[in-house]
Design a protein around this motif. Sequence first.
Motif, PDB file in Angstrom:
ATOM      1  N   GLU A 137      52.956  43.353  34.085  1.00 36.36           N
ATOM      2  CA  GLU A 137      51.575  43.399  34.561  1.00 36.36           C
ATOM      3  C   GLU A 137      50.577  43.142  33.435  1.00 36.36           C
ATOM      4  O   GLU A 137      49.537  42.505  33.639  1.00 36.36           O
ATOM      5  CB  GLU A 137      51.280  44.733  35.261  1.00 36.36           C
ATOM      6  N   PHE A 138      50.902  43.618  32.223  1.00 39.37           N
ATOM      7  CA  PHE A 138      50.031  43.343  31.082  1.00 39.37           C
ATOM      8  C   PHE A 138      50.050  41.863  30.743  1.00 39.37           C
ATOM      9  O   PHE A 138      48.999  41.244  30.531  1.00 39.37           O
ATOM     10  CB  PHE A 138      50.466  44.158  29.858  1.00 39.37           C
ATOM     11  N   VAL A 139      51.258  41.290  30.687  1.00 39.64           N
ATOM     12  CA  VAL A 139      51.387  39.876  30.335  1.00 39.64           C
ATOM     13  C   VAL A 139      50.642  39.005  31.338  1.00 39.64           C
ATOM     14  O   VAL A 139      49.924  38.067  30.956  1.00 39.64           O
ATOM     15  CB  VAL A 139      52.870  39.470  30.249  1.00 39.64           C
ATOM     16  N   MET A 140      50.790  39.312  32.619  1.00 35.80           N
ATOM     17  CA  MET A 140      50.130  38.509  33.655  1.00 35.80           C
ATOM     18  C   MET A 140      48.612  38.610  33.558  1.00 35.80           C
ATOM     19  O   MET A 140      47.907  37.592  33.655  1.00 35.80           O
ATOM     20  CB  MET A 140      50.614  38.953  35.044  1.00 35.80           C
ATOM     21  N   LYS A 141      48.085  39.824  33.347  1.00 34.72           N
ATOM     22  CA  LYS A 141      46.634  39.995  33.253  1.00 34.72           C
ATOM     23  C   LYS A 141      46.099  39.343  31.974  1.00 34.72           C
ATOM     24  O   LYS A 141      45.029  38.719  31.987  1.00 34.72           O
ATOM     25  CB  LYS A 141      46.275  41.483  33.269  1.00 34.72           C
ATOM     26  N   MET A 142      46.836  39.490  30.884  1.00 33.27           N
ATOM     27  CA  MET A 142      46.416  38.876  29.624  1.00 33.27           C
ATOM     28  C   MET A 142      46.418  37.350  29.756  1.00 33.27           C
ATOM     29  O   MET A 142      45.527  36.669  29.248  1.00 33.27           O
ATOM     30  CB  MET A 142      47.352  39.329  28.497  1.00 33.27           C
ATOM     31  N   ASN A 143      47.409  36.851  30.455  1.00 28.07           N
ATOM     32  CA  ASN A 143      47.494  35.411  30.690  1.00 28.07           C
ATOM     33  C   ASN A 143      46.287  34.924  31.498  1.00 28.07           C
ATOM     34  O   ASN A 143      45.691  33.885  31.189  1.00 28.07           O
ATOM     35  CB  ASN A 143      48.796  35.083  31.418  1.00 28.07           C
ATOM     36  N   ASP A 144      45.909  35.689  32.517  1.00 33.14           N
ATOM     37  CA  ASP A 144      44.743  35.326  33.327  1.00 33.14           C
ATOM     38  C   ASP A 144      43.479  35.249  32.465  1.00 33.14           C
ATOM     39  O   ASP A 144      42.686  34.307  32.590  1.00 33.14           O
ATOM     40  CB  ASP A 144      44.532  36.350  34.450  1.00 33.14           C
ATOM     41  N   VAL A 145      43.307  36.235  31.595  1.00 32.83           N
ATOM     42  CA  VAL A 145      42.116  36.273  30.738  1.00 32.83           C
ATOM     43  C   VAL A 145      42.111  35.114  29.752  1.00 32.83           C
ATOM     44  O   VAL A 145      41.077  34.462  29.539  1.00 32.83           O
ATOM     45  CB  VAL A 145      42.049  37.620  29.986  1.00 32.83           C
ATOM     46  N   CYS A 146      43.272  34.842  29.163  1.00 34.98           N
ATOM     47  CA  CYS A 146      43.339  33.809  28.128  1.00 34.98           C
ATOM     48  C   CYS A 146      43.173  32.403  28.685  1.00 34.98           C
ATOM     49  O   CYS A 146      42.868  31.466  27.944  1.00 34.98           O
ATOM     50  CB  CYS A 146      44.641  33.932  27.345  1.00 34.98           C
ATOM     51  N   LYS A 147      43.361  32.252  29.962  1.00 36.11           N
ATOM     52  CA  LYS A 147      43.123  30.943  30.587  1.00 36.11           C
ATOM     53  C   LYS A 147      41.635  30.653  30.765  1.00 36.11           C
ATOM     54  O   LYS A 147      41.243  29.501  30.934  1.00 36.11           O
ATOM     55  CB  LYS A 147      43.837  30.870  31.943  1.00 36.11           C
ATOM     56  N   ILE A 148      40.798  31.704  30.703  1.00 37.99           N
ATOM     57  CA  ILE A 148      39.368  31.508  30.926  1.00 37.99           C
ATOM     58  C   ILE A 148      38.510  31.959  29.736  1.00 37.99           C
ATOM     59  O   ILE A 148      37.288  31.829  29.768  1.00 37.99           O
ATOM     60  CB  ILE A 148      38.894  32.252  32.197  1.00 37.99           C
ATOM     61  N   ALA A 149      39.134  32.479  28.688  1.00 30.43           N
ATOM     62  CA  ALA A 149      38.378  33.040  27.564  1.00 30.43           C
ATOM     63  C   ALA A 149      37.742  31.968  26.692  1.00 30.43           C
ATOM     64  O   ALA A 149      36.809  32.251  25.930  1.00 30.43           O
ATOM     65  CB  ALA A 149      39.287  33.930  26.716  1.00 30.43           C
ATOM     66  N   ASN A 150      38.255  30.731  26.769  1.00 30.39           N
ATOM     67  CA  ASN A 150      37.741  29.626  25.965  1.00 30.39           C
ATOM     68  C   ASN A 150      37.568  28.401  26.863  1.00 30.39           C
ATOM     69  O   ASN A 150      38.016  28.380  28.009  1.00 30.39           O
ATOM     70  CB  ASN A 150      38.712  29.298  24.830  1.00 30.39           C
ATOM     71  N   TYR A 151      36.936  27.373  26.351  1.00 26.92           N
ATOM     72  CA  TYR A 151      36.871  26.117  27.102  1.00 26.92           C
ATOM     73  C   TYR A 151      38.275  25.560  27.306  1.00 26.92           C
ATOM     74  O   TYR A 151      38.567  24.927  28.316  1.00 26.92           O
ATOM     75  CB  TYR A 151      36.006  25.100  26.368  1.00 26.92           C
ATOM     76  N   GLU A 152      39.155  25.823  26.312  1.00 23.94           N
ATOM     77  CA  GLU A 152      40.542  25.377  26.399  1.00 23.94           C
ATOM     78  C   GLU A 152      41.413  26.499  26.958  1.00 23.94           C
ATOM     79  O   GLU A 152      41.404  27.616  26.446  1.00 23.94           O
ATOM     80  CB  GLU A 152      41.062  24.965  25.016  1.00 23.94           C
ATOM     81  N   SER A 153      42.170  26.205  27.994  1.00 22.90           N
ATOM     82  CA  SER A 153      43.057  27.190  28.607  1.00 22.90           C
ATOM     83  C   SER A 153      44.315  27.358  27.759  1.00 22.90           C
ATOM     84  O   SER A 153      44.949  26.380  27.363  1.00 22.90           O
ATOM     85  CB  SER A 153      43.445  26.737  30.014  1.00 22.90           C
ATOM     86  N   VAL A 154      44.657  28.605  27.452  1.00 26.40           N
ATOM     87  CA  VAL A 154      45.874  28.905  26.698  1.00 26.40           C
ATOM     88  C   VAL A 154      46.740  29.850  27.530  1.00 26.40           C
ATOM     89  O   VAL A 154      46.265  30.872  28.014  1.00 26.40           O
ATOM     90  CB  VAL A 154      45.560  29.544  25.333  1.00 26.40           C
ATOM     91  N   GLU A 155      48.010  29.498  27.687  1.00 30.02           N
ATOM     92  CA  GLU A 155      48.940  30.314  28.464  1.00 30.02           C
ATOM     93  C   GLU A 155      49.678  31.290  27.555  1.00 30.02           C
ATOM     94  O   GLU A 155      50.137  30.923  26.475  1.00 30.02           O
ATOM     95  CB  GLU A 155      49.959  29.421  29.169  1.00 30.02           C
ATOM     96  N   ILE A 156      49.799  32.536  28.003  1.00 25.67           N
ATOM     97  CA  ILE A 156      50.651  33.517  27.326  1.00 25.67           C
ATOM     98  C   ILE A 156      52.035  33.401  27.928  1.00 25.67           C
ATOM     99  O   ILE A 156      52.209  33.595  29.141  1.00 25.67           O
ATOM    100  CB  ILE A 156      50.117  34.952  27.511  1.00 25.67           C
ATOM    101  N   PHE A 157      53.015  33.093  27.116  1.00 24.77           N
ATOM    102  CA  PHE A 157      54.361  32.824  27.617  1.00 24.77           C
ATOM    103  C   PHE A 157      55.375  33.745  26.940  1.00 24.77           C
ATOM    104  O   PHE A 157      55.500  33.752  25.720  1.00 24.77           O
ATOM    105  CB  PHE A 157      54.736  31.366  27.361  1.00 24.77           C
ATOM    106  N   SER A 158      56.064  34.525  27.757  1.00 25.85           N
ATOM    107  CA  SER A 158      57.097  35.445  27.264  1.00 25.85           C
ATOM    108  C   SER A 158      58.427  35.042  27.901  1.00 25.85           C
ATOM    109  O   SER A 158      58.742  35.482  29.012  1.00 25.85           O
ATOM    110  CB  SER A 158      56.752  36.890  27.640  1.00 25.85           C
ATOM    111  N   PRO A 159      59.216  34.207  27.226  1.00 27.26           N
ATOM    112  CA  PRO A 159      60.410  33.648  27.857  1.00 27.26           C
ATOM    113  C   PRO A 159      61.471  34.672  28.242  1.00 27.26           C
ATOM    114  O   PRO A 159      62.308  34.389  29.092  1.00 27.26           O
ATOM    115  CB  PRO A 159      60.946  32.677  26.798  1.00 27.26           C
ATOM    116  N   TYR A 160      61.407  35.862  27.641  1.00 30.33           N
ATOM    117  CA  TYR A 160      62.437  36.875  27.919  1.00 30.33           C
ATOM    118  C   TYR A 160      61.853  38.115  28.598  1.00 30.33           C
ATOM    119  O   TYR A 160      62.427  39.200  28.523  1.00 30.33           O
ATOM    120  CB  TYR A 160      63.141  37.267  26.620  1.00 30.33           C
ATOM    121  N   LEU A 161      60.731  37.961  29.265  1.00 27.01           N
ATOM    122  CA  LEU A 161      60.010  39.097  29.818  1.00 27.01           C
ATOM    123  C   LEU A 161      60.846  39.946  30.768  1.00 27.01           C
ATOM    124  O   LEU A 161      60.701  41.166  30.810  1.00 27.01           O
ATOM    125  CB  LEU A 161      58.751  38.598  30.540  1.00 27.01           C
TER     126      LEU A 161
END
Length: 221
Positions: A137-161
Amino acid sequence: MTEKVVVIYSGGMDSFTVLNRALKDGKQVYALSFDYGQRHVKELDCARTVCNKLKIEHKVIDISAINQLLAGSSLTDDIEIPEGHYEAENMKSTVVPNRNMILLSLAVGYAVSVGASQVYYGAHSGDHAIYPDCRPEFVMKMNDVCKIANYESVEIFSPYLTVDKTAILADGLAMGLDYSNTWTCYNGREKACGKCGACQERLEAFRDNNEVDPISYESSL
């Protein structure tokens, strides 16, 4: 053009596997390590050694001044490191307040500056019981924020979550990785203690994979 990614690389076995997974996936890796005043700062030496060997871009950033604000963790304060299984209640003393949110925020800023589309980090299911900032739930919410925090969208990716350290090690072994230049122990002594929760979980992963841990421990285990 090769996709650029930032990998939060502590020097531990999980982030070491994540780093190599990103390389295996064909990414151009920018490794980012943090000195936040952790007593197991020895992990950063491992990170430097590995990145030099792999010849990848690597920054080690000193943010230890933030410990004036983040009190109460046995990883950064003069509090004894607890022994016992990783999921035991007493392991909560190893939580550093808001650590991953801070590290991810800095990593996202770095990603924007180098034109990277993702930030990789090594959260996994074995951490879920104790560390809130490693839970899905933290990773998903952080990912949502980081997609809109800048003009450039950045994905938070945890391959072994959704898998544990045993599965992470299995993937690393399948990639032919050498774990001798990784550090997991929460005590920053010359050899790993073998008794703290981090050591116990690491040793359990090697046993589950019928492999011998290549690093040295203070006593025979």
